[in-house]
Design a protein around this motif. Structure first.
Motif, PDB file in Angstrom:
ATOM      1  N   TYR A   1     -22.392  66.158 -16.504  1.00 21.44           N
ATOM      2  CA  TYR A   1     -22.606  65.952 -15.075  1.00 21.44           C
ATOM      3  C   TYR A   1     -21.775  64.771 -14.577  1.00 21.44           C
ATOM      4  O   TYR A   1     -21.147  64.832 -13.517  1.00 21.44           O
ATOM      5  CB  TYR A   1     -24.097  65.715 -14.799  1.00 21.44           C
ATOM      6  CG  TYR A   1     -24.380  65.362 -13.364  1.00 21.44           C
ATOM      7  CD1 TYR A   1     -24.380  66.353 -12.376  1.00 21.44           C
ATOM      8  CD2 TYR A   1     -24.615  64.039 -12.978  1.00 21.44           C
ATOM      9  CE1 TYR A   1     -24.619  66.017 -11.043  1.00 21.44           C
ATOM     10  CE2 TYR A   1     -24.848  63.707 -11.654  1.00 21.44           C
ATOM     11  CZ  TYR A   1     -24.840  64.704 -10.684  1.00 21.44           C
ATOM     12  OH  TYR A   1     -25.046  64.380  -9.380  1.00 21.44           O
TER      13      TYR A   1
ATOM     14  N   TYR B   1     -18.985  64.828 -11.802  1.00 21.07           N
ATOM     15  CA  TYR B   1     -19.202  64.016 -10.601  1.00 21.07           C
ATOM     16  C   TYR B   1     -17.992  63.130 -10.314  1.00 21.07           C
ATOM     17  O   TYR B   1     -17.646  62.871  -9.175  1.00 21.07           O
ATOM     18  CB  TYR B   1     -20.469  63.166 -10.777  1.00 21.07           C
ATOM     19  CG  TYR B   1     -20.920  62.508  -9.499  1.00 21.07           C
ATOM     20  CD1 TYR B   1     -21.808  63.152  -8.641  1.00 21.07           C
ATOM     21  CD2 TYR B   1     -20.462  61.246  -9.138  1.00 21.07           C
ATOM     22  CE1 TYR B   1     -22.214  62.551  -7.452  1.00 21.07           C
ATOM     23  CE2 TYR B   1     -20.845  60.641  -7.961  1.00 21.07           C
ATOM     24  CZ  TYR B   1     -21.734  61.303  -7.114  1.00 21.07           C
ATOM     25  OH  TYR B   1     -22.126  60.719  -5.953  1.00 21.07           O
TER      26      TYR B   1
ATOM     27  N   LEU C   1     -11.485  53.323  -4.042  1.00 24.38           N
ATOM     28  CA  LEU C   1     -11.408  53.378  -5.502  1.00 24.38           C
ATOM     29  C   LEU C   1     -11.390  54.828  -5.998  1.00 24.38           C
ATOM     30  O   LEU C   1     -10.627  55.196  -6.883  1.00 24.38           O
ATOM     31  CB  LEU C   1     -12.586  52.610  -6.113  1.00 24.38           C
ATOM     32  CG  LEU C   1     -12.628  52.541  -7.640  1.00 24.38           C
ATOM     33  CD1 LEU C   1     -11.334  51.950  -8.219  1.00 24.38           C
ATOM     34  CD2 LEU C   1     -13.830  51.699  -8.113  1.00 24.38           C
TER      35      LEU C   1
ATOM     36  N   TYR D   1     -17.184  57.096 -17.006  1.00 26.19           N
ATOM     37  CA  TYR D   1     -18.238  57.984 -16.489  1.00 26.19           C
ATOM     38  C   TYR D   1     -19.096  58.546 -17.624  1.00 26.19           C
ATOM     39  O   TYR D   1     -20.305  58.648 -17.494  1.00 26.19           O
ATOM     40  CB  TYR D   1     -17.637  59.138 -15.683  1.00 26.19           C
ATOM     41  CG  TYR D   1     -17.229  58.752 -14.275  1.00 26.19           C
ATOM     42  CD1 TYR D   1     -18.070  59.031 -13.203  1.00 26.19           C
ATOM     43  CD2 TYR D   1     -16.024  58.105 -14.019  1.00 26.19           C
ATOM     44  CE1 TYR D   1     -17.706  58.678 -11.901  1.00 26.19           C
ATOM     45  CE2 TYR D   1     -15.651  57.746 -12.750  1.00 26.19           C
ATOM     46  CZ  TYR D   1     -16.493  58.041 -11.683  1.00 26.19           C
ATOM     47  OH  TYR D   1     -16.151  57.700 -10.409  1.00 26.19           O
TER      48      TYR D   1
ATOM     49  N   ILE E   1     -11.222  45.350 -12.134  1.00 29.80           N
ATOM     50  CA  ILE E   1     -11.206  46.800 -11.884  1.00 29.80           C
ATOM     51  C   ILE E   1     -12.218  47.555 -12.740  1.00 29.80           C
ATOM     52  O   ILE E   1     -12.833  48.525 -12.288  1.00 29.80           O
ATOM     53  CB  ILE E   1      -9.773  47.352 -12.064  1.00 29.80           C
ATOM     54  CG1 ILE E   1      -9.649  48.737 -11.418  1.00 29.80           C
ATOM     55  CG2 ILE E   1      -9.363  47.445 -13.523  1.00 29.80           C
ATOM     56  CD1 ILE E   1      -9.604  48.673  -9.936  1.00 29.80           C
ATOM     57  N   GLU E   2     -12.444  47.079 -13.976  1.00 31.01           N
ATOM     58  CA  GLU E   2     -13.410  47.761 -14.846  1.00 31.01           C
ATOM     59  C   GLU E   2     -14.817  47.654 -14.264  1.00 31.01           C
ATOM     60  O   GLU E   2     -15.576  48.621 -14.269  1.00 31.01           O
ATOM     61  CB  GLU E   2     -13.373  47.137 -16.240  1.00 31.01           C
ATOM     62  CG  GLU E   2     -12.189  47.656 -17.066  1.00 31.01           C
ATOM     63  CD  GLU E   2     -12.332  47.321 -18.526  1.00 31.01           C
ATOM     64  OE1 GLU E   2     -12.080  46.157 -18.834  1.00 31.01           O
ATOM     65  OE2 GLU E   2     -12.700  48.194 -19.313  1.00 31.01           O
TER      66      GLU E   2
ATOM     67  N   GLU F   1     -15.553  47.252 -11.079  1.00 29.65           N
ATOM     68  CA  GLU F   1     -15.597  48.135  -9.896  1.00 29.65           C
ATOM     69  C   GLU F   1     -15.852  49.587 -10.305  1.00 29.65           C
ATOM     70  O   GLU F   1     -16.647  50.290  -9.693  1.00 29.65           O
ATOM     71  CB  GLU F   1     -14.270  48.049  -9.127  1.00 29.65           C
ATOM     72  CG  GLU F   1     -13.959  46.706  -8.539  1.00 29.65           C
ATOM     73  CD  GLU F   1     -14.818  46.409  -7.314  1.00 29.65           C
ATOM     74  OE1 GLU F   1     -15.257  47.353  -6.633  1.00 29.65           O
ATOM     75  OE2 GLU F   1     -15.090  45.216  -7.045  1.00 29.65           O
ATOM     76  N   ILE F   2     -15.165  49.990 -11.360  1.00 32.95           N
ATOM     77  CA  ILE F   2     -15.324  51.386 -11.810  1.00 32.95           C
ATOM     78  C   ILE F   2     -16.734  51.628 -12.328  1.00 32.95           C
ATOM     79  O   ILE F   2     -17.367  52.635 -12.022  1.00 32.95           O
ATOM     80  CB  ILE F   2     -14.285  51.725 -12.900  1.00 32.95           C
ATOM     81  CG1 ILE F   2     -12.867  51.700 -12.312  1.00 32.95           C
ATOM     82  CG2 ILE F   2     -14.556  53.108 -13.502  1.00 32.95           C
ATOM     83  CD1 ILE F   2     -11.768  51.803 -13.343  1.00 32.95           C
ATOM     84  N   LEU F   3     -17.250  50.689 -13.102  1.00 35.23           N
ATOM     85  CA  LEU F   3     -18.606  50.865 -13.650  1.00 35.23           C
ATOM     86  C   LEU F   3     -19.648  50.937 -12.536  1.00 35.23           C
ATOM     87  O   LEU F   3     -20.614  51.703 -12.614  1.00 35.23           O
ATOM     88  CB  LEU F   3     -18.926  49.733 -14.635  1.00 35.23           C
ATOM     89  CG  LEU F   3     -18.200  49.856 -15.982  1.00 35.23           C
ATOM     90  CD1 LEU F   3     -18.383  48.584 -16.818  1.00 35.23           C
ATOM     91  CD2 LEU F   3     -18.699  51.080 -16.755  1.00 35.23           C
ATOM     92  N   GLU F   4     -19.431  50.175 -11.470  1.00 42.81           N
ATOM     93  CA  GLU F   4     -20.351  50.261 -10.329  1.00 42.81           C
ATOM     94  C   GLU F   4     -20.269  51.639  -9.682  1.00 42.81           C
ATOM     95  O   GLU F   4     -21.262  52.224  -9.274  1.00 42.81           O
ATOM     96  CB  GLU F   4     -19.998  49.180  -9.304  1.00 42.81           C
ATOM     97  CG  GLU F   4     -20.593  47.838  -9.642  1.00 42.81           C
ATOM     98  CD  GLU F   4     -20.186  46.776  -8.625  1.00 42.81           C
ATOM     99  OE1 GLU F   4     -19.793  47.135  -7.489  1.00 42.81           O
ATOM    100  OE2 GLU F   4     -20.264  45.581  -8.975  1.00 42.81           O
ATOM    101  N   LEU F   5     -19.026  52.069  -9.609  1.00 43.80           N
ATOM    102  CA  LEU F   5     -18.807  53.394  -8.993  1.00 43.80           C
ATOM    103  C   LEU F   5     -19.493  54.506  -9.788  1.00 43.80           C
ATOM    104  O   LEU F   5     -20.001  55.475  -9.219  1.00 43.80           O
ATOM    105  CB  LEU F   5     -17.299  53.650  -8.924  1.00 43.80           C
ATOM    106  CG  LEU F   5     -16.829  54.896  -8.200  1.00 43.80           C
ATOM    107  CD1 LEU F   5     -17.135  54.800  -6.701  1.00 43.80           C
ATOM    108  CD2 LEU F   5     -15.319  55.093  -8.390  1.00 43.80           C
ATOM    109  N   THR F   6     -19.529  54.380 -11.117  1.00 46.58           N
ATOM    110  CA  THR F   6     -20.069  55.464 -11.962  1.00 46.58           C
ATOM    111  C   THR F   6     -21.587  55.497 -11.981  1.00 46.58           C
ATOM    112  O   THR F   6     -22.171  56.429 -12.508  1.00 46.58           O
ATOM    113  CB  THR F   6     -19.576  55.319 -13.409  1.00 46.58           C
ATOM    114  OG1 THR F   6     -20.045  54.067 -13.925  1.00 46.58           O
ATOM    115  CG2 THR F   6     -18.070  55.390 -13.501  1.00 46.58           C
TER     116      THR F   6
ATOM    117  N   GLU G   1     -23.783  56.090  -9.721  1.00 47.66           N
ATOM    118  CA  GLU G   1     -24.388  57.272  -9.056  1.00 47.66           C
ATOM    119  C   GLU G   1     -24.155  58.550  -9.850  1.00 47.66           C
ATOM    120  O   GLU G   1     -24.908  59.505  -9.742  1.00 47.66           O
ATOM    121  CB  GLU G   1     -23.866  57.420  -7.628  1.00 47.66           C
ATOM    122  CG  GLU G   1     -22.382  57.698  -7.523  1.00 47.66           C
ATOM    123  CD  GLU G   1     -21.892  57.579  -6.077  1.00 47.66           C
ATOM    124  OE1 GLU G   1     -21.006  58.372  -5.714  1.00 47.66           O
ATOM    125  OE2 GLU G   1     -22.395  56.718  -5.316  1.00 47.66           O
ATOM    126  N   ALA G   2     -23.091  58.537 -10.707  1.00 50.02           N
ATOM    127  CA  ALA G   2     -22.809  59.720 -11.518  1.00 50.02           C
ATOM    128  C   ALA G   2     -23.750  59.829 -12.713  1.00 50.02           C
ATOM    129  O   ALA G   2     -23.790  60.842 -13.390  1.00 50.02           O
ATOM    130  CB  ALA G   2     -21.360  59.675 -12.001  1.00 50.02           C
TER     131      ALA G   2
END
Lengths: 158, 475
Positions: free
Chosen positions: A18, A22, A100, A120, B4-5, B7-12, B14-15
């Motif tokens: 998932y 996503y 981003l 992810y 950047i890492e 930022e990406i982890l925050e972004l993930t 919700e996934a």
């Protein structure tokens, strides 16, 4: 592989599946559809998997191909923002997040896959190397390269 | 510097929240359902592929040759489909009319000629594309083009003659009465001529007519056409003498010969004239050694006869029935079966024509008639001039004034005297000449009875008698 075993194994990795899906669409419904599609394709072709121990890498590879294909199709017809809004109107991302996301999605596909699997799906370098069938050293190089590109894209320095 | 890492982890984040829809029951059900649909789709696509392939193969096969098309058309279920798939006009015609010609066309082929005649007026153009000739039949494959309104017109080929260019003889059996019907403009179609004596150099002459129940009789002839053929080598027929007799209605029917060529089979027989019995025809069919029917009802391309009678040099009458060809059937022997005899056993209703007194009589009523024979011409009679008509010296032309007082003919008028080929009185029952309505009967001049009169009988008065006789003939 019998049906029961197949679905048991799917259940174990459905969270990762998932998350990967996503990462492509930032849309719950699209991600669920992509997982469904990948599971269906795997179910249809499960007889071709000779070594069950590779089940996860095999199915994740299928999922990433499904996602990449669907993403390409979607991008062809509309802008990414329109695509997200259409499929997930309640999940409007913040501007920074959107930037981003756009930066990640604009990465070359091989780099994007690395980011997806690492951040992810939380796969280790060894697991990413197995899934993508590349050496572990290459995984590290690509991670660095992807992060550098994202920094540049978002206005930071390398 | 951007982390950047981070930022990406925050972004993930919700996934990583698994929605309710990601439950395994739903995933399992959906995958299985899609697999079932997939299986049906694969089976369906395979079946469709097979059907399309078979359809295309059938289409190619039935348009490749007459014999293949014929073979498929006889197969149950797909026969109708295969007939509808035929697009080649020559094969269509062959299938529609005469199945035994398939073998003749296949074995001997059609000879291409490509001759064109636009007549004197240029209103019609006739192209003879090719022909087939054997000892019993000449078949022309021709095409009609016209400046007349082609959508609302149909045409008859009449006044047909085939002249042997070496002897000047008319070698065509069926000069007067048969009419080929054409309603297809610009497409190949067949017409056939049952000639008496096949020849190598000959001329085919005919007129094209509009139906004269639609236009005034004097306007019916459109034009005349002629085509010369040279160095033709008609295929030979086989002649098998037979000597078999059977009795029906007290009359002995004596079968004397079979002739078979690629185009047709002729069965010859004689019978004595019976008192108060008028014989019309038989229902005949032929089987092979295994009892399979190989020849039954003959269907000519046009409105040709399927039987006729004739006289030999001693004045003796002989008869002939025409059947589909058995020439290419691989048989050592065949059996001829007579299933039905058609006779008139009671006093028939005669139409008597007295040319001397110019009267006709039917059902006790006498009425005046008008007579035109070849000593006059069509133009003398107020009819259009026809270039070749004067050579038809034996022809008599009866025109009976048609009014309500005259008895009504309710069947085909058959000649009773003279034994000439049948004339179809009902084909053109009524024609309009100079504004008057006439019943038209055409007939041979020399076929009058002893009293100088001509007698016709209504065919529909005939009775049928089931006889079921058969006999074997070694080939």
């Amino acid at each position: 592989m019998k049906d029961a075993e197949f679905f048991e194994r799917v259940e174990k990795i459905r969270q990762k599946m998932y998350s990967i899906a996503y990462s492509y669409f930032s849309s719950e419904s699209m991600a669920v559809d992509m997982v469904d599609d990948a599971v269906y394709r795997g179910y249809l072709k499960k007889h071709t998997l000779k070594e069950p121990k590779y089940f996860e890498t095999w199915l994740i590879r299928i999922l990433m191909n499904v996602c990449a294909t669907a993403y390409k199709k979607a991008k062809k017809h509309r802008s990414f923002e329109e695509y997200i809004v259409e499929h997930e109107p309640s999940a409007q991302p913040t501007l920074d997040k959107l930037e981003l996301k756009e930066a990640i999605s604009s990465l070359p596909e091989d780099l994007r896959r690395i980011i997806t699997l690492k951040y992810y799906a939380d796969y280790s370098t060894k697991e990413i190397a197995d899934i993508l069938k590349i050496p572990m050293g290459t995984v590290g190089t690509r991670v660095r390269k992807a992060l550098d590109l994202l920094r540049i894209e978002l206005g930071g320095e390398s | 510097m951007i982390d950047i890492e981070k930022e990406i982890l925050e972004l993930t984040s919700e996934a990583k929240e698994l929605p309710e829809t990601m439950n395994m029951d739903r995933i399992r059900r959906r995958a299985k359902k899609r697999k079932r649909i997939h299986t049906f789709a694969v089976v369906g696509r395979s079946l469709a592929g097979v059907l399309v392939t078979m359809f295309l193969a059938l289409f190619i096969a039935v348009n490749s040759s007459v014999s293949v098309a014929r073979a498929f058309s006889d197969v149950p279920v797909i026969g109708t489909l295969s007939r509808n798939l035929v697009v080649r006009s020559d094969i269509k015609k062959a299938l529609k009319h005469n199945k035994n010609l398939a073998a003749a066309f296949e074995e001997e082929g059609l000879t291409p000629v490509d001759m064109v005649d636009s007549g004197a007026t240029g209103q019609m153009t006739v192209t003879v594309d090719s022909f087939y000739a054997d000892e019993l039949d000449l078949i022309l494959c021709l095409k009609l083009d016209t400046k007349l309104d082609p959508d609302n017109s149909y045409f008859y080929m009449r006044d047909i003659q085939i002249i042997d260019l070496n002897t000047g003889d008319n070698v065509y059996q069926d000069t007067h009465c048969s009419m080929d019907y054409f309603d297809t403009i610009g497409k190949l179609q067949f017409t056939e001529f049952f000639w008496d004596r096949p020849c190598t150099d000959f001329e085919v002459r005919f007129n094209l007519w509009r139906p004269f129940d639609e236009v005034p009789y004097e306007d019916a002839v459109i034009d005349s056409f002629r085509f010369e053929f040279h160095d033709v080598e008609p295929s030979a027929a086989i002649h098998i003498p037979i000597d078999e007799t059977f009795t029906a209605y007290g009359m002995n029917f004596h079968f004397t010969e079979i002739q078979a060529a690629g185009s047709m089979t002729k069965v010859f027989y004689d019978y004595p004239e019976g008192e108060n019995i008028t014989f019309h025809t038989f229902d005949l069919y032929i089987t092979d050694e295994n009892g399979n029917v190989i020849s039954d009802e003959f269907q000519a391309f046009g409105s040709r006869m399927t039987g006729y009678d004739f006289f030999d040099e001693n004045g003796k009458q002989h008869n002939c029935e025409i059947l589909p060809s058995i020439f290419y059937d691989d048989c050592d022997s065949v059996s001829i079966h007579i299933s039905t005899v058609f006779c008139t056993t009671h006093d028939p209703r005669f139409l008597k024509i007295d040319p001397e007194n110019r009267t006709g009589t039917f059902e006790g009523k006498t009425f005046p008639i008008e007579v035109c024979d070849s000593s006059t011409t069509y133009s003398d009679y107020g009819l259009p001039s026809m270039p070749y008509y004067d050579t038809l010296e034996e022809k008599v032309f009866f025109v009976v004034p048609y009014d309500e007082e005259m008895p009504e003919f309710d069947g085909t008028i058959m000649p009773l005297t003279g034994g000439a080929p049948q004339c179809d009185g009902n084909v053109f029952p009524v024609a309009t000449i100079n504004g008057e309505k006439y019943l038209v009967i055409e007939y041979y001049k020399y076929n009058y009875d002893e009293d100088g009169c001509y007698y016709f009988v209504q065919q529909d008065d005939s009775e049928t008698l089931r006889v079921n006789k058969s006999f074997k003939v070694n080939l």
